[in-house]
Design a protein around this motif. Structure first.
Motif, PDB file in Angstrom:
ATOM      1  N   UNK A  16       0.951  -1.144  -0.069  1.00  0.00           N
ATOM      2  CA  UNK A  16       0.028   0.047   0.182  1.00  0.00           C
ATOM      3  C   UNK A  16       0.992   1.109  -0.112  1.00  0.00           C
ATOM      4  N   UNK A  17       2.171   1.143   0.602  1.00  0.00           N
ATOM      5  CA  UNK A  17       2.902   2.281   0.664  1.00  0.00           C
ATOM      6  C   UNK A  17       4.240   1.566   0.729  1.00  0.00           C
ATOM      7  N   UNK A  18       5.447   2.162   0.445  1.00  0.00           N
ATOM      8  CA  UNK A  18       6.570   1.718   0.275  1.00  0.00           C
ATOM      9  C   UNK A  18       7.811   2.418   1.391  1.00  0.00           C
ATOM     10  N   UNK A  19       7.006   2.431   2.788  1.00  0.00           N
ATOM     11  CA  UNK A  19       7.719   2.928   3.633  1.00  0.00           C
ATOM     12  C   UNK A  19       8.099   2.127   4.816  1.00  0.00           C
ATOM     13  N   UNK A  20       7.313   1.450   5.480  1.00  0.00           N
ATOM     14  CA  UNK A  20       7.774   0.565   6.557  1.00  0.00           C
ATOM     15  C   UNK A  20       8.231  -0.910   6.615  1.00  0.00           C
ATOM     16  N   UNK A  21       8.739  -1.422   7.479  1.00  0.00           N
ATOM     17  CA  UNK A  21       9.433  -2.871   7.546  1.00  0.00           C
ATOM     18  C   UNK A  21       8.239  -3.880   7.399  1.00  0.00           C
ATOM     19  N   UNK A  22       7.212  -3.558   8.257  1.00  0.00           N
ATOM     20  CA  UNK A  22       5.850  -4.490   8.133  1.00  0.00           C
ATOM     21  C   UNK A  22       5.100  -4.551   6.642  1.00  0.00           C
ATOM     22  N   UNK A  23       4.926  -3.583   6.189  1.00  0.00           N
ATOM     23  CA  UNK A  23       4.562  -3.502   4.665  1.00  0.00           C
ATOM     24  C   UNK A  23       5.670  -4.245   4.034  1.00  0.00           C
ATOM     25  N   UNK A  24       6.873  -3.854   3.807  1.00  0.00           N
ATOM     26  CA  UNK A  24       7.769  -4.538   3.307  1.00  0.00           C
ATOM     27  C   UNK A  24       7.809  -6.103   3.357  1.00  0.00           C
ATOM     28  N   UNK A  25       7.540  -6.481   4.738  1.00  0.00           N
ATOM     29  CA  UNK A  25       7.601  -8.089   4.985  1.00  0.00           C
ATOM     30  C   UNK A  25       6.375  -8.651   4.394  1.00  0.00           C
ATOM     31  N   UNK A  26       5.320  -7.809   4.315  1.00  0.00           N
ATOM     32  CA  UNK A  26       3.977  -8.464   3.598  1.00  0.00           C
ATOM     33  C   UNK A  26       4.174  -8.632   2.142  1.00  0.00           C
ATOM     34  N   UNK A  27       4.826  -7.606   1.650  1.00  0.00           N
ATOM     35  CA  UNK A  27       5.320  -7.657   0.197  1.00  0.00           C
ATOM     36  C   UNK A  27       6.188  -8.805  -0.214  1.00  0.00           C
ATOM     37  N   UNK A  28       7.116  -8.867   0.756  1.00  0.00           N
ATOM     38  CA  UNK A  28       8.094  -9.783   0.451  1.00  0.00           C
ATOM     39  C   UNK A  28       7.487 -11.320   0.406  1.00  0.00           C
ATOM     40  N   UNK A  29       6.624 -11.467   1.252  1.00  0.00           N
ATOM     41  CA  UNK A  29       5.805 -12.976   1.363  1.00  0.00           C
ATOM     42  C   UNK A  29       5.070 -12.926   0.180  1.00  0.00           C
ATOM     43  N   UNK A  30       4.263 -11.976  -0.207  1.00  0.00           N
ATOM     44  CA  UNK A  30       3.516 -12.124  -1.472  1.00  0.00           C
ATOM     45  C   UNK A  30       4.339 -12.362  -2.926  1.00  0.00           C
ATOM     46  N   UNK A  31       5.657 -11.656  -2.845  1.00  0.00           N
ATOM     47  CA  UNK A  31       6.384 -11.727  -4.004  1.00  0.00           C
ATOM     48  C   UNK A  31       7.074 -13.236  -3.857  1.00  0.00           C
ATOM     49  N   UNK A  32       7.363 -13.868  -2.661  1.00  0.00           N
ATOM     50  CA  UNK A  32       7.623 -15.208  -2.511  1.00  0.00           C
ATOM     51  C   UNK A  32       6.628 -16.322  -3.224  1.00  0.00           C
ATOM     52  N   UNK A  33       5.303 -15.666  -2.923  1.00  0.00           N
ATOM     53  CA  UNK A  33       4.334 -16.770  -3.429  1.00  0.00           C
ATOM     54  C   UNK A  33       4.200 -16.820  -4.901  1.00  0.00           C
ATOM     55  N   UNK A  34       4.485 -15.572  -5.470  1.00  0.00           N
ATOM     56  CA  UNK A  34       4.803 -15.572  -6.896  1.00  0.00           C
ATOM     57  C   UNK A  34       5.711 -16.342  -7.418  1.00  0.00           C
ATOM     58  N   UNK A  35       6.804 -16.368  -6.846  1.00  0.00           N
ATOM     59  CA  UNK A  35       8.095 -17.357  -7.355  1.00  0.00           C
ATOM     60  C   UNK A  35       7.810 -18.474  -6.985  1.00  0.00           C
ATOM     61  N   UNK A  36       6.889 -19.101  -6.094  1.00  0.00           N
ATOM     62  CA  UNK A  36       6.869 -20.508  -6.227  1.00  0.00           C
ATOM     63  C   UNK A  36       6.035 -20.926  -7.382  1.00  0.00           C
ATOM     64  N   UNK A  37       5.128 -19.811  -8.037  1.00  0.00           N
ATOM     65  CA  UNK A  37       4.173 -20.144  -8.938  1.00  0.00           C
ATOM     66  C   UNK A  37       4.763 -19.825 -10.350  1.00  0.00           C
ATOM     67  N   UNK A  38       5.614 -18.862 -10.425  1.00  0.00           N
ATOM     68  CA  UNK A  38       6.329 -18.525 -11.925  1.00  0.00           C
ATOM     69  C   UNK A  38       7.781 -18.718 -11.657  1.00  0.00           C
ATOM     70  N   UNK A  39       8.437 -18.898 -12.982  1.00  0.00           N
ATOM     71  CA  UNK A  39       9.740 -19.066 -12.889  1.00  0.00           C
ATOM     72  C   UNK A  39      10.410 -17.660 -12.619  1.00  0.00           C
ATOM     73  N   UNK A  40       9.950 -16.535 -13.115  1.00  0.00           N
ATOM     74  CA  UNK A  40      10.471 -15.245 -12.965  1.00  0.00           C
ATOM     75  C   UNK A  40       9.321 -14.202 -12.619  1.00  0.00           C
ATOM     76  N   UNK A  41       9.739 -13.180 -12.026  1.00  0.00           N
ATOM     77  CA  UNK A  41       8.950 -12.085 -11.899  1.00  0.00           C
ATOM     78  C   UNK A  41       9.323 -10.799 -12.261  1.00  0.00           C
ATOM     79  N   UNK A  42       8.687  -9.715 -12.673  1.00  0.00           N
ATOM     80  CA  UNK A  42       9.344  -8.597 -12.817  1.00  0.00           C
ATOM     81  C   UNK A  42       8.264  -7.810 -11.993  1.00  0.00           C
TER      82      UNK A  42
END
Length: 100
Positions: free
Chosen positions: A15-41
Motif C-alpha cells: 500500500x505504501x513503500x515506507x515501513x518494515x511491516x509493509x515490506x515484509x508482507x510484500x516480500x511474502x507475496x512476492x515469494x508466493x509468486x516465485x513459487x508459482x512462476x519461474x520469474x517475476x518483474x
C-alpha cells in the motif's frame, strides 16, 4: 523454450513503500509468486523507497532465495533514480550476511 515472467505492480503488494511491516508482507507475496512462476518483474512506477521497506522487501527477498536466483528470477523495473543505490546496497548487504 520461453520462460514465463509474471508482472507484478508494486501497488498490488504494498500500500505504501515506507515501513518494515509493509515490506515484509510484500516480500511474502512476492515469494508466493516465485513459487508459482519461474520469474517475476516488479514495476515500482518510479516511487521512492525508504531504507526500511527496501531492506525488508527486496534485501530479505534476495537473501531468502539467494543472490544467484535473485539475479536470474527477479527483475526490478522503473525504480526511482535515487532508490537504485539503496536497493543495490540492501541486496548486497543481506546476501553477504547470509554467506558469513
Amino acid at each position: 523454450m520461453t520462460i514465463s515472467t509474471f508482472s507484478v505492480d508494486i501497488d498490488s503488494v504494498a500500500s505504501e513503500l515506507t515501513t518494515r511491516p509493509v515490506g515484509a508482507r510484500a516480500r511474502e507475496e512476492l515469494l508466493r509468486f516465485l513459487e508459482e512462476y519461474p520469474s517475476i518483474e516488479i514495476d515500482f512506477h518510479y516511487k521512492s523507497l525508504t531504507p526500511s521497506f527496501a531492506d525488508e522487501c527486496i534485501g530479505q527477498l534476495a537473501a531468502t532465495i539467494g543472490l544467484s536466483d535473485f539475479k536470474t528470477r527477479v527483475r526490478l523495473t522503473n525504480l526511482d533514480e535515487a532508490s537504485r543505490p539503496l536497493v543495490k546496497h540492501v541486496i548486497l548487504t543481506r546476501c553477504s550476511a547470509v554467506r558469513t
